[in-house]
Motif scaffolding. Structure first.
Motif, PDB file in Angstrom:
ATOM      1  N   SER A 175       0.807  -1.209   0.000  1.00 61.49           N
ATOM      2  CA  SER A 175       0.000   0.000   0.000  1.00 61.49           C
ATOM      3  C   SER A 175       0.854   1.278   0.000  1.00 61.49           C
ATOM      4  O   SER A 175       0.579   2.195  -0.772  1.00 61.49           O
ATOM      5  N   GLN A 178      -7.458   0.844  -2.208  1.00 63.21           N
ATOM      6  CA  GLN A 178      -7.722  -0.451  -2.804  1.00 63.21           C
ATOM      7  C   GLN A 178      -9.095  -0.965  -2.360  1.00 63.21           C
ATOM      8  O   GLN A 178      -9.505  -0.778  -1.218  1.00 63.21           O
ATOM      9  N   CYS A 179      -9.712  -1.673  -3.277  1.00 63.98           N
ATOM     10  CA  CYS A 179     -11.036  -2.269  -3.058  1.00 63.98           C
ATOM     11  C   CYS A 179     -11.172  -2.938  -1.688  1.00 63.98           C
ATOM     12  O   CYS A 179     -12.181  -2.759  -1.001  1.00 63.98           O
ATOM     13  N   GLN A 180     -10.172  -3.687  -1.284  1.00 66.19           N
ATOM     14  CA  GLN A 180     -10.274  -4.404  -0.001  1.00 66.19           C
ATOM     15  C   GLN A 180     -10.514  -3.467   1.184  1.00 66.19           C
ATOM     16  O   GLN A 180     -11.037  -3.889   2.213  1.00 66.19           O
ATOM     17  N   ASN A 181     -10.152  -2.184   1.005  1.00 66.23           N
ATOM     18  CA  ASN A 181     -10.306  -1.235   2.104  1.00 66.23           C
ATOM     19  C   ASN A 181     -11.658  -0.517   2.119  1.00 66.23           C
ATOM     20  O   ASN A 181     -11.953   0.215   3.065  1.00 66.23           O
ATOM     21  N   ARG A 210     -14.591  -2.298   0.434  1.00 69.48           N
ATOM     22  CA  ARG A 210     -15.608  -3.249  -0.015  1.00 69.48           C
ATOM     23  C   ARG A 210     -16.783  -3.311   0.955  1.00 69.48           C
ATOM     24  O   ARG A 210     -17.951  -3.212   0.556  1.00 69.48           O
ATOM     25  N   ASP A 211     -16.491  -3.456   2.209  1.00 76.57           N
ATOM     26  CA  ASP A 211     -17.562  -3.587   3.189  1.00 76.57           C
ATOM     27  C   ASP A 211     -18.467  -2.345   3.154  1.00 76.57           C
ATOM     28  O   ASP A 211     -19.689  -2.456   3.215  1.00 76.57           O
ATOM     29  N   CYS A 222     -15.172  -3.128  -8.023  1.00 77.94           N
ATOM     30  CA  CYS A 222     -14.752  -3.737  -6.761  1.00 77.94           C
ATOM     31  C   CYS A 222     -15.719  -4.882  -6.454  1.00 77.94           C
ATOM     32  O   CYS A 222     -16.762  -4.673  -5.839  1.00 77.94           O
ATOM     33  N   THR A 233     -16.991 -10.395  -3.891  1.00 80.28           N
ATOM     34  CA  THR A 233     -16.132 -11.427  -3.294  1.00 80.28           C
ATOM     35  C   THR A 233     -14.675 -11.200  -3.700  1.00 80.28           C
ATOM     36  O   THR A 233     -14.391 -10.705  -4.789  1.00 80.28           O
ATOM     37  N   ALA A 234     -13.818 -11.604  -2.817  1.00 73.82           N
ATOM     38  CA  ALA A 234     -12.439 -11.139  -2.874  1.00 73.82           C
ATOM     39  C   ALA A 234     -11.502 -11.681  -3.944  1.00 73.82           C
ATOM     40  O   ALA A 234     -10.612 -10.960  -4.314  1.00 73.82           O
ATOM     41  N   ASP A 265      -8.853  -7.350  -5.841  1.00 74.77           N
ATOM     42  CA  ASP A 265      -8.738  -6.678  -4.558  1.00 74.77           C
ATOM     43  C   ASP A 265      -7.865  -5.445  -4.625  1.00 74.77           C
ATOM     44  O   ASP A 265      -8.009  -4.534  -3.826  1.00 74.77           O
ATOM     45  N   THR A 266      -6.959  -5.445  -5.566  1.00 75.68           N
ATOM     46  CA  THR A 266      -6.075  -4.289  -5.667  1.00 75.68           C
ATOM     47  C   THR A 266      -6.648  -3.227  -6.599  1.00 75.68           C
ATOM     48  O   THR A 266      -5.983  -2.234  -6.866  1.00 75.68           O
TER      49      THR A 266
END
Ligand code: HEM
Length: 320
Positions: A97, A199-202, A204-205, A225, A228-229, A233-234
């Motif tokens: 990151s 990034q999407c993972q940060n 998504r929720d 995004c 599901t992961a 994810d990036t």
């Protein structure tokens, strides 16, 4: 005679303590005689890097934040892992990151060429953060100088002290208070998310599960995004959907219209005590500019190493 000697040593001790308290102050003029070209050298290099890629301004600003929150602004974040050191770059908030390390190394090479062994990497980060904000159209401020560089780093402390994007307002406030920063500093410094990407993972929720969120904003972010992961994810999205590369106050207008990208952004405007500050910054660009400048100086003052503590690193990514 004994009493006299001990009172003399007490005087020496008190004088030494006063001297060390005095050197613990950072100063705007620290390099004026030892390296008069330090600031202009850093500024040219930062301007060139940001002109080459505007996101680099965001990345350099974030490096200073992630440096200061972990054992003070001492360039510990720049130390790369090696056989004996487990650094901060592999810590969860940083890994995959943080960016800009080679730009900092390049700035340091240029500064070493004009003033060998004089300018710390920690000060380079503080100045580069300011120059990045200016290069993207934001406010300027006087950077206090005289920080020295650590000879250690701590992955553990990075994971303990850097706030994650899942934090609520109470945790964010506590995390900043832990660094002697106020709620006003928290709200102003979060305005750094007027530039840069996440990034999407940060988020998504937030874009799938959270309310309130602007519906069309959520839909447009979901397109890039996946719910599901496994892959993607990036994938990146701008932290400020309105003016992604301009250092302005649009971040706060986004919060008012429920378009904060991170959970930790939107909690600043979610029916709580910080709403009024956010509304003020959304409607008053100069109030934000001056609060941001003040808060950056406050952040830059976190636990600096001064005097003879630490060292002036020759290469920012390793100890001497
Ligand atoms: C309030 C608590 C904060 C949290 C929870 C937080 C969290 C995050 C997260 C999750 C990202 C995206 C990282 C990625 O997906 O790779 C990010 C990006 C960023 N953050 Fe923060 N942040 C906070 C405060 C700050 C502060 C105080 C600053 C600077 C003063 C800052 C500057 C930035 C910048 C400029 C980016 C974009 C970096 C780039 O594009 O390379 N953040 N932050």
């Amino acid at each position: 005679m004994v009493a006299c000697a001990s009172s003399l040593s007490l005087t020496v001790l008190v004088a030494a303590m006063m001297a060390s308290a005095a050197t613990a102050q950072l100063s705007a003029t620290f390099y004026d005689t030892s390296c008069p070209n330090a600031l202009s050298t850093i500024r040219s290099a930062v301007t060139a890097a940001v002109n080459n890629e505007s996101r680099m301004g965001a990345s350099l600003l974030r490096l200073h934040f992630h440096d200061c929150f972990v054992d003070g602004c001492d360039a510990s974040v720049l130390l790369a892992d090696n056989g004996t050191l487990v650094g901060e770059q592999g810590a969860i908030p940083n890994n995959g990151s943080l960016r800009g390390f080679s730009v900092v190394d390049n700035i340091k090479r240029q500064v070493e060429a004009v003033c060998p062994r004089t300018v710390s990497c920690a000060d380079i980060l503080a100045v580069a953060a300011r120059d990045s904000v200016v290069a993207l159209g934001g406010p300027s401020w006087t950077v206090l100088l005289g920080r020295r560089d650590s000879t250690t780093a701590s992955k553990t402390n990075a994971e303990r002290d850097l706030p994650p994007p899942s934090f609520d307002l109470v945790n964010l406030t506590a995390s900043f208070a832990n660094k002697n920063l106020s709620t006003a500093d928290l709200v102003a410094l979060s305005g750094a998310h007027t530039i840069g990407q996440a990034q999407c993972q940060n988020f998504r929720d937030r874009i799938y599960n959270e309310t309130p969120i602007d519906a069309s904003f959520a839909t447009s972010r979901q397109a890039n995004c996946p719910r599901t992961a496994p892959t993607g994810d990036t994938n990146l999205a701008p932290l400020d959907t309105t003016t992604p590369n301009a250092f302005d106050n649009a971040y706060y207008s986004n919060l008012v219209s429920q378009k904060g990208l991170l959970h930790s952004d939107q909690v600043l405007f979610n029916g709580s005590s910080t709403d009024s500050m956010v509304s003020n910054f959304a409607s008053n660009a100069s109030a934000f500019s001056s609060a941001f400048a003040t808060a950056m100086v406050n952040m830059g003052n976190i636990a600096p190493k001064t005097g003879t503590a630490g060292e002036i690193r020759l290469n920012c990514s390793r100890v001497n």
